[in-house]
Design an enzyme around this catalytic site. Structure first.
Site, PDB file in Angstrom:
ATOM      1  N   SER A  32     -15.110 -13.374 -41.228  1.00  0.00           N
ATOM      2  CA  SER A  32     -13.793 -13.839 -41.692  1.00  0.00           C
ATOM      3  C   SER A  32     -13.819 -14.329 -43.136  1.00  0.00           C
ATOM      4  O   SER A  32     -12.784 -14.762 -43.654  1.00  0.00           O
ATOM      5  CB  SER A  32     -13.303 -14.982 -40.791  1.00  0.00           C
ATOM      6  OG  SER A  32     -14.212 -16.071 -40.827  1.00  0.00           O
ATOM      7  N   TYR A  33     -14.965 -14.276 -43.810  1.00  0.00           N
ATOM      8  CA  TYR A  33     -15.052 -14.753 -45.187  1.00  0.00           C
ATOM      9  C   TYR A  33     -14.464 -13.723 -46.135  1.00  0.00           C
ATOM     10  O   TYR A  33     -14.956 -12.596 -46.242  1.00  0.00           O
ATOM     11  CB  TYR A  33     -16.505 -15.048 -45.574  1.00  0.00           C
ATOM     12  CG  TYR A  33     -17.070 -16.323 -44.986  1.00  0.00           C
ATOM     13  CD1 TYR A  33     -16.303 -17.169 -44.196  1.00  0.00           C
ATOM     14  CD2 TYR A  33     -18.386 -16.695 -45.235  1.00  0.00           C
ATOM     15  CE1 TYR A  33     -16.823 -18.334 -43.664  1.00  0.00           C
ATOM     16  CE2 TYR A  33     -18.924 -17.870 -44.710  1.00  0.00           C
ATOM     17  CZ  TYR A  33     -18.134 -18.678 -43.927  1.00  0.00           C
ATOM     18  OH  TYR A  33     -18.656 -19.834 -43.400  1.00  0.00           O
ATOM     19  N   GLY A  34     -13.433 -14.134 -46.828  1.00  0.00           N
ATOM     20  CA  GLY A  34     -12.693 -13.247 -47.711  1.00  0.00           C
ATOM     21  C   GLY A  34     -11.219 -13.332 -47.354  1.00  0.00           C
ATOM     22  O   GLY A  34     -10.856 -13.304 -46.173  1.00  0.00           O
TER      23      GLY A  34
END
Length: 367
Positions: free
Chosen positions: A95-97
């Protein structure tokens, strides 16, 4: 997996090792570890990793960290410097971004690993710990396994070092929780991950998932939690003690309190973006702690962040401060190779308790 061919950088020239442990009056009882250098490793289950890793939440996050794709070359230099100095643990998440950049952190890590020009052995020893989000549409073990496969595709890897459940759904979707646990079991049995871990699990749920996985023949190797001199409440202490008793490695995220423990910010000098709201609320109450950090840093010829990170290491945890510049890597490496004395540890913990400012508990952490 230890990397023994590297030379110390200038950052380690003034280390004054101390192997003192905390005296019994402190609630924290750190492991009695030897003095740590970047290329002396510690264990997370079957994996051998550096005593500090680096977090990559900022890689792709425009909202909180101001990421731009033009930063990628600097991020690659940041990654290379870390690896060349013995850091082999990198934490990320699917989920990073933000927005169209969702998954960007994983993509960049995979790219940087492939393009690393150093020794092949160093490249092969890099451990990626990624977290799979408990999205509401991930309702079955198979869907969670597919999330793992998508991460492998983004990073172009054959196997992930540590596959982690990003948060527990026990508080709002307990039936989904069991499916996600079964998904961890499946990805481990299929060889998609070498080890499994959790993130944002409170003490009760941590014991439950440990026992569930153990019954399925899957060891729970790591638990990632917000842990720092700003986050040393009863739950954190209990989680740390549970990890110690069950053989789970505690990974400390936000060891610098999102930057509040760097000494860079004051109530009149705040970071840009959403962090400013949190800093404005907490920083005025951190004066006793920041003063103690500053005093020890000056005495040790260290910086405030180096002292704050070293405190986490002295608790037997693996801190994963976020990095996005070469300067941050250089500074954070100075947290390794020495240890705070027992008196210094107590001084910091007393100052933390005296400071009314505390980090807000992550809403995703369960009991």
């Amino acid at each position: 997996m230890a990397i023994s061919t590297l030379s110390p950088t200038a950052y380690f020239s003034s280390f004054s090792p101390s192997n003192d442990s905390l005296i019994s009056s402190s609630p924290f009882k750190p492991f009695k570890l030897p003095t740590l250098w970047p290329w002396q490793k510690v264990k997370i289950g079957p994996l051998t990793v550096s005593p500090m890793g680096f977090g990559t939440w900022a890689w792709g996050n425009q909202l909180l960290w101001g990421y731009q794709e033009s930063m990628d070359s600097d991020l690659q230099r940041t990654f290379n410097l870390a690896v060349e100095n013995g850091i082999n643990l990198f934490d990320t998440a699917d989920s990073y971004g933000t927005g169209r950049l969702n998954g960007q952190s994983e993509k960049l890590l995979g790219k940087f690993i492939r393009e690393f020009q150093g020794q092949k052995q160093i490249q092969d020893n890099i451990v990626i710990a990624t977290k799979f989000a408990a999205y509401p549409w991930r309702l079955t073990p198979g869907q969670f396994v597919n999330a793992c496969k998508s991460s492998l595709d983004r990073m172009q890897l054959e196997q992930i070092g540590i596959g982690q459940l990003h948060w527990s759904t026990a508080n709002y979707a307990p039936l989904q929780e069991l499916a996600l646990w079964d998904g961890l079991v499946a990805m481990y049995e299929k060889g998609l991950v070498r080890a499994v871990g959790v993130s944002n699990y409170g003490p009760k749920q941590l014991v439950k998932i440990h026992d569930y996985l153990k019954a399925r023949g899957v060891p729970l190797c790591s638990a990632q939690v917000q842990f720092s001199l700003l986050s040393m409440g009863e739950d954190q202490i209990e989680i740390k003690n549970i990890c110690g008793s069950l053989g789970i490695r505690l990974i400390s995220y936000s060891p610098l309190g999102l930057g509040m423990l760097t000494g860079k910010y004051t109530p009149s000098k705040l970071p840009r973006g959403p962090r400013a709201l949190l800093f404005r609320q907490i920083l005025p109450g951190l004066e006793p702690l920041l003063n103690s950090l500053r005093e020890i840093a000056q005495k040790r010829r260290k910086t405030i962040p180096q002292v704050a990170i070293n405190w986490c290491i002295c608790q037997g945890t693996i801190p994963i401060p976020g990095v996005k510049t070469v300067k941050q890597v250089e500074e954070n490496l100075g947290a390794l190779g020495w240890r705070l004395s027992s008196d210094e540890l107590l001084q910091l913990e007393d100052a933390a308790r005296e400071s009314p400012g505390k980090m807000i508990q992550n809403i995703f952490q369960t009991r």
